[in-house]
Design a protein around this motif. Structure first.
Motif, mmCIF file in Angstrom:
data_model
loop_
_atom_site.group_PDB
_atom_site.id
_atom_site.type_symbol
_atom_site.label_atom_id
_atom_site.label_comp_id
_atom_site.label_asym_id
_atom_site.label_seq_id
_atom_site.Cartn_x
_atom_site.Cartn_y
_atom_site.Cartn_z
ATOM 1 N N ALA A 37 23.241 25.539 15.687
ATOM 2 C CA ALA A 37 22.090 24.711 15.353
ATOM 3 C C ALA A 37 22.378 23.882 14.107
ATOM 4 O O ALA A 37 22.033 22.702 14.035
ATOM 5 C CB ALA A 37 20.856 25.588 15.148
ATOM 6 N N MET A 96 24.557 21.004 14.962
ATOM 7 C CA MET A 96 23.832 19.999 15.725
ATOM 8 C C MET A 96 22.982 19.140 14.795
ATOM 9 O O MET A 96 22.991 17.916 14.879
ATOM 10 C CB MET A 96 22.955 20.710 16.739
ATOM 11 C CG MET A 96 22.200 19.762 17.607
ATOM 12 S SD MET A 96 21.713 20.605 19.090
ATOM 13 C CE MET A 96 21.007 19.243 19.969
ATOM 14 N N LEU A 97 22.257 19.797 13.891
ATOM 15 C CA LEU A 97 21.422 19.059 12.944
ATOM 16 C C LEU A 97 22.290 18.147 12.083
ATOM 17 O O LEU A 97 21.974 16.987 11.847
ATOM 18 C CB LEU A 97 20.657 20.032 12.040
ATOM 19 C CG LEU A 97 19.518 20.801 12.696
ATOM 20 C CD1 LEU A 97 18.943 21.817 11.728
ATOM 21 C CD2 LEU A 97 18.425 19.836 13.134
ATOM 22 N N LYS A 132 5.162 14.124 11.898
ATOM 23 C CA LYS A 132 4.123 15.049 12.357
ATOM 24 C C LYS A 132 4.502 16.439 11.891
ATOM 25 O O LYS A 132 5.651 16.856 12.032
ATOM 26 C CB LYS A 132 4.040 15.010 13.879
ATOM 27 C CG LYS A 132 3.221 16.126 14.492
ATOM 28 C CD LYS A 132 3.130 15.952 15.986
ATOM 29 C CE LYS A 132 2.583 17.201 16.658
ATOM 30 N NZ LYS A 132 3.608 18.182 16.937
ATOM 31 N N GLY A 148 2.608 22.518 17.036
ATOM 32 C CA GLY A 148 3.674 22.120 17.961
ATOM 33 C C GLY A 148 4.929 21.769 17.194
ATOM 34 O O GLY A 148 5.061 22.094 16.012
ATOM 35 N N PRO A 149 5.873 21.099 17.847
ATOM 36 C CA PRO A 149 7.137 20.791 17.169
ATOM 37 C C PRO A 149 6.939 19.821 15.994
ATOM 38 O O PRO A 149 5.996 19.054 15.979
ATOM 39 C CB PRO A 149 7.975 20.144 18.275
ATOM 40 C CG PRO A 149 7.011 19.692 19.312
ATOM 41 C CD PRO A 149 5.856 20.633 19.239
ATOM 42 N N VAL A 206 7.965 16.563 13.970
ATOM 43 C CA VAL A 206 8.630 15.298 14.293
ATOM 44 C C VAL A 206 9.053 14.638 12.982
ATOM 45 O O VAL A 206 8.245 14.481 12.076
ATOM 46 C CB VAL A 206 7.701 14.349 15.081
ATOM 47 C CG1 VAL A 206 8.399 13.027 15.362
ATOM 48 C CG2 VAL A 206 7.275 14.997 16.391
ATOM 49 N N ARG A 256 11.639 11.538 10.942
ATOM 50 C CA ARG A 256 12.414 10.326 11.112
ATOM 51 C C ARG A 256 13.510 10.318 10.054
ATOM 52 O O ARG A 256 13.237 10.551 8.872
ATOM 53 C CB ARG A 256 11.507 9.108 10.956
ATOM 54 C CG ARG A 256 12.070 7.887 11.622
ATOM 55 C CD ARG A 256 10.985 6.983 12.144
ATOM 56 N NE ARG A 256 10.086 6.582 11.071
ATOM 57 C CZ ARG A 256 8.864 6.125 11.298
ATOM 58 N NH1 ARG A 256 8.407 6.030 12.510
ATOM 59 N NH2 ARG A 256 8.110 5.769 10.293
ATOM 60 N N THR A 288 14.192 9.088 15.455
ATOM 61 C CA THR A 288 13.125 10.081 15.411
ATOM 62 C C THR A 288 13.575 11.328 16.159
ATOM 63 O O THR A 288 14.189 11.232 17.220
ATOM 64 C CB THR A 288 11.856 9.510 16.065
ATOM 65 O OG1 THR A 288 11.608 8.231 15.503
ATOM 66 C CG2 THR A 288 10.663 10.403 15.824
ATOM 67 N N PHE A 289 13.293 12.490 15.595
ATOM 68 C CA PHE A 289 13.674 13.743 16.225
ATOM 69 C C PHE A 289 12.500 14.694 16.262
ATOM 70 O O PHE A 289 11.671 14.692 15.362
ATOM 71 C CB PHE A 289 14.799 14.439 15.441
ATOM 72 C CG PHE A 289 16.025 13.615 15.320
ATOM 73 C CD1 PHE A 289 16.943 13.557 16.349
ATOM 74 C CD2 PHE A 289 16.257 12.874 14.170
ATOM 75 C CE1 PHE A 289 18.079 12.783 16.236
ATOM 76 C CE2 PHE A 289 17.382 12.090 14.054
ATOM 77 C CZ PHE A 289 18.287 12.046 15.085
ATOM 78 N N SER A 290 12.469 15.504 17.316
ATOM 79 C CA SER A 290 11.513 16.586 17.330
ATOM 80 C C SER A 290 12.297 17.872 17.112
ATOM 81 O O SER A 290 13.375 18.050 17.660
ATOM 82 C CB SER A 290 10.780 16.568 18.672
ATOM 83 O OG SER A 290 10.787 17.837 19.246
ATOM 84 N N ILE A 291 11.781 18.738 16.258
ATOM 85 C CA ILE A 291 12.475 19.982 15.927
ATOM 86 C C ILE A 291 11.497 21.134 16.133
ATOM 87 O O ILE A 291 10.354 21.071 15.673
ATOM 88 C CB ILE A 291 12.944 19.984 14.453
ATOM 89 C CG1 ILE A 291 13.840 18.776 14.195
ATOM 90 C CG2 ILE A 291 13.674 21.263 14.109
ATOM 91 C CD1 ILE A 291 14.208 18.610 12.742
ATOM 92 N N GLY A 292 11.933 22.174 16.820
ATOM 93 C CA GLY A 292 11.078 23.341 17.016
ATOM 94 C C GLY A 292 10.670 23.936 15.677
ATOM 95 O O GLY A 292 11.419 23.857 14.699
ATOM 96 N N LEU A 318 13.187 26.432 14.058
ATOM 97 C CA LEU A 318 14.355 25.849 13.416
ATOM 98 C C LEU A 318 13.961 25.081 12.155
ATOM 99 O O LEU A 318 14.646 25.147 11.131
ATOM 100 C CB LEU A 318 15.076 24.927 14.410
ATOM 101 C CG LEU A 318 16.397 24.330 13.950
ATOM 102 C CD1 LEU A 318 17.366 25.429 13.551
ATOM 103 C CD2 LEU A 318 17.009 23.477 15.047
#
Lengths: 74, 652
Positions: A25, A28-29, A44, A48-49, A51, A53, A58-62, A65
């Motif tokens: 992980a 990847m990040l 955000k 939820g995940p 978000v 930038r 833009t990325f969404s991250i759980g 993580l």
């Protein structure tokens, strides 16, 4: 005062200090530009995940993580 | 023939650009030995032929994934082909990424570069101005503004490519200025590599930089000839952390990014208004609102696929049916039977599924092109990553409800190679529409109040099996799942889908299904026909029956099915819907318990022949295909035996 990416308020810009996730992980990040020193904007926070930038992407991250990404506010 | 490689980060529109460059002649395959899609095409310009290779989307050349390894190995000339020009494709709204990659490629000594700035139409709409001249002056590389979506700037790109190939323009991209301690470390490593591995200077230098950037794959490969290399890199790395007071990997990347963003800052004016996107994303990734919207969207896709699919499929089915009847009546035996009953009916049942698949592919491709897919994936990523799957696994799973074959080939949208393999191997557990007809047919033999719950329970068991198999395979293949790994998903900008692109991509994807119908399914139809006909017709001692009777002692105690059940399952391997025709040809009488067990087992056991074919093409590994086959068979046997026992316990 360092906190995790999961705790940052919406709209804030923070700097990544450390990523304490597993090897895969973290790599990847890192690869996506979410590495120590990088400035990210939290688009955000929750629910939820998360978000973010960074560098124009833009990325969404759980949430799980995101709580392993240590950041500091500017 | 001249070779042009397209490089660039993911989601910059390389595929669309490719279809603009070549119009037709697109070929889709896999890179040797891996499950990463490889697209090539050719075009002609001023009397010369050019072959375009689409390199996997990558943010950098440090190999941390299969995609990146391919791109890097290609640029290092390790893949037996060499590009005459490399076109780096960048997103006008996110130029730094593209420019940074260009600088990284240039470091490798590959200076025959062109920068293609894509999505200029979107930049204009957002009042972002890109000064191409300034970019060209600073980068000393031809820069071409274009919009692959609208098809503008394509000729200019072809001209720039030919200028570079023919040496009319000689790109001299700038070098990144690294901090002094890094330069010293690179020199030390470079000299070792140059001397002992006899690599040319610029390549040795590049290898040294990559080693400092933490490319473990390279380190492992180079250490085969240079045993003390890991220790040397480790020592230099430690020293650097001390002198720089930061990780050298970050320092190298930062130096490159700083140069890139300095160049870009000088060339762009205006700031893209991304607030609307951010507002949308807040809703779309919200568990409640986004979840409801995703549910509604998925339902709508299914409703449309089944409604429109029915409309198109019924006449097609009727036409094939009457053609089969006419052919089998017109030709003498055995040819009439082979062509009419064997081939036309067999291939026909599968072809009748094509309309459903096409409608579904069109809608899912449109969602993918609009960027919405990534939002749904983001919502589901947390849940699915627990099973070793990726958020995007949900789309192949949806397609698989129509037919597993496009589901498996459609898994390529998954960016994480591990999750891709796990998804492909677990997908056969999802009941396709052929199995839906088997489930409907068999549960119809149950007494009334039990029909619908029985059918629903089989679906529920199938979905759980899909998740369970995925978790199991993930553990078997890759060890304990790493939490969070699959939950990072890039959200591309939301935009209106481009009809031309959607049509083209959906058509290409559905073509693979047609190809299977023409090959694997054709062969399977002939085989079923022969097995149930020779040496005597089914019911009077055919080959299928003999095998079924041999299997009876095994299947009777385990599943409570007789030889007829074994024959039905056997013929179902070739195509699942033949389970029904076998049952009716054999005039089998099934008790409600037997009907349920048979429905469950035929849903879960061996993937059908064409699905196995698709798994093999996708993974390019006989080992993995066999693994998929065995897990499915084992899971189905266990589930069937369990159902048989429980039903026997529950009552008469």
């Amino acid at each position: 005062m360092p906190k995790t990416l999961a705790e940052v308020e919406e709209g804030r810009v923070v700097r990544i200090v450390d990523v304490v996730a597993g090897r895969g992980a973290a790599a990847m990040l890192y690869n996506l530009g979410l590495r120590p020193g990088a400035r990210v904007e939290v688009v955000k926070s929750g629910p939820g995940p998360i978000v973010v930038r960074a560098e124009g992407s833009t990325f969404s991250i759980g949430r799980g993580l995101a709580s392993k990404v240590i950041v500091e506010e500017e | 023939m001249r070779t042009v490689a397209l490089a660039g980060p993911p989601n910059v529109g390389k595929t669309t650009l490719m279809s603009r460059l070549c119009r037709a002649s697109l070929e889709v395959g896999n890179w040797p030995g891996v499950t990463v899609e490889r697209r090539t095409c050719t075009y002609e310009f001023r009397g010369h032929r050019y072959r375009v290779i689409d390199l996997p989307g990558t943010y950098s050349l440090v190999a941390t994934s299969e995609d990146q390894r391919i791109t890097r190995d290609f640029l290092l000339d390790r893949l037996d082909e060499r590009a005459d020009v490399i076109v780096v494709v960048a997103d006008a709204l996110n130029l730094v990424r593209g420019v940074s990659l260009l600088l990284e490629i240039a470091e490798l000594g590959r200076t025959r570069l062109v920068l293609a700035v894509n999505m200029m139409d979107e930049a204009e709409r957002m009042d972002l101005d890109v000064d191409v001249r300034t970019l060209e002056r600073r980068l000393r590389v031809p820069v071409v503004p274009l919009s692959a979506k609208r098809g503008t700037g394509i000729d200019r790109l072809k001209r720039a490519i030919s200028d570079v190939v023919e040496g009319r323009v000689e790109p001299r991209p700038p070098r990144v200025d690294y901090p002094r301690p890094i330069r010293a470390a690179v020199r030390e490593l470079r000299e070792r590599i140059e001397r002992e591995l006899s690599e040319p200077r610029h390549r040795a230098e590049w290898l040294a930089i990559k080693l400092l950037e933490g490319d473990e794959d390279l380190l492992e490969r180079l250490s085969r000839d240079l045993e003390d290399l890991p220790e040397l890199v480790e020592r230099i790395h430690r020293d650097l952390i001390e002198t720089l007071d930061q990780d050298p990997r970050a320092a190298i990347k930062r130096a490159r990014d700083e140069l890139a963003s300095e160049i870009v800052r000088a060339a762009i004016s205006g700031r893209p208004a991304l607030d609307r996107q951010a507002r949308l994303d807040r809703v779309l990734t919200h568990p409640l609102w986004g979840g409801l919207l995703a549910g509604a969207t998925i339902t709508a896709v299914f409703a449309a696929a089944f409604y429109l699919g029915d409309l198109l499929s019924e006449p097609l089915e009727d036409a094939l049916e009457s053609l089969a009847d006419r052919v089998s009546a017109a030709l003498p035996e055995p040819w009439g039977g082979l062509l009419g009953d064997g081939i036309l009916r067999g291939v026909g049942t599968v072809l009748a599924m094509y309309p459903y698949i096409l409608v579904m592919l069109l809608l899912l491709t449109a969602l993918e092109d609009s960027g919405y897919t990534a939002r749904v994936a983001a919502l589901l990523a947390g849940l699915l990553s627990r099973f070793g799957l990726h958020g995007k696994s949900v789309f192949p799973a949806m397609l698989s409800l129509a037919c597993n074959v496009p589901g498996i080939t459609g898994s390529r949208i998954i960016e994480d190679p591990r999750a891709l393999v796990v998804t492909v191997l677990a997908l056969p557990a999802i009941p396709c529409s052929a199995r839906l007809s088997v489930i409907a047919y068999l549960t119809a033999q149950l007494p009334d109040p039990w029909r619908v719950p029985a059918a629903a329970s089989i679906y529920a068991i199938a979905v759980l099996t899909f998740l369970g198999t995925a978790a199991l395979l993930n553990r078997l293949l890759y060890g304990p799942a790493e939490p969070g790994l699959g939950t990072v998903i890039e959200l591309p900008r939301l935009r209106r889908p481009h009809p031309g692109t959607v049509l083209r991509v959906a058509w290409l994807r559905s073509n693979e299904f047609l190809k299977k119908a023409g090959t694997v399914i054709l062969a399977a139809s002939i085989a079923i026909w022969a097995l149930t006909r020779y040496p005597a017709p089914l019911g009077h001692g055919s080959a299928a029956e003999l095998v079924g009777k041999a299997l009876e002692p095994l299947i009777e105690p385990l599943l409570g099915l007789d030889w007829g059940g074994a024959v039905a399952l056997l013929t179902g391997v070739l195509a699942k819907e033949t389970v029904i025709s076998t049952i009716s040809t054999l005039h089998m009488r099934l008790s409600p318990d037997q009907a349920y067990v048979l429905a469950l087992v035929s849903t879960l056991y061996l993937p059908c022949a064409s699905t196995l074919g698709a798994i093999y093409t996708e993974t390019e590994s006989a080992r993995l295909t066999a693994l998929a086959l065995l897990t499915n068979l084992a899971v189905a046997t266990v589930m069937g035996a369990l159902a048989h026992r429980l039903l026997a316990l529950a009552g008469p």
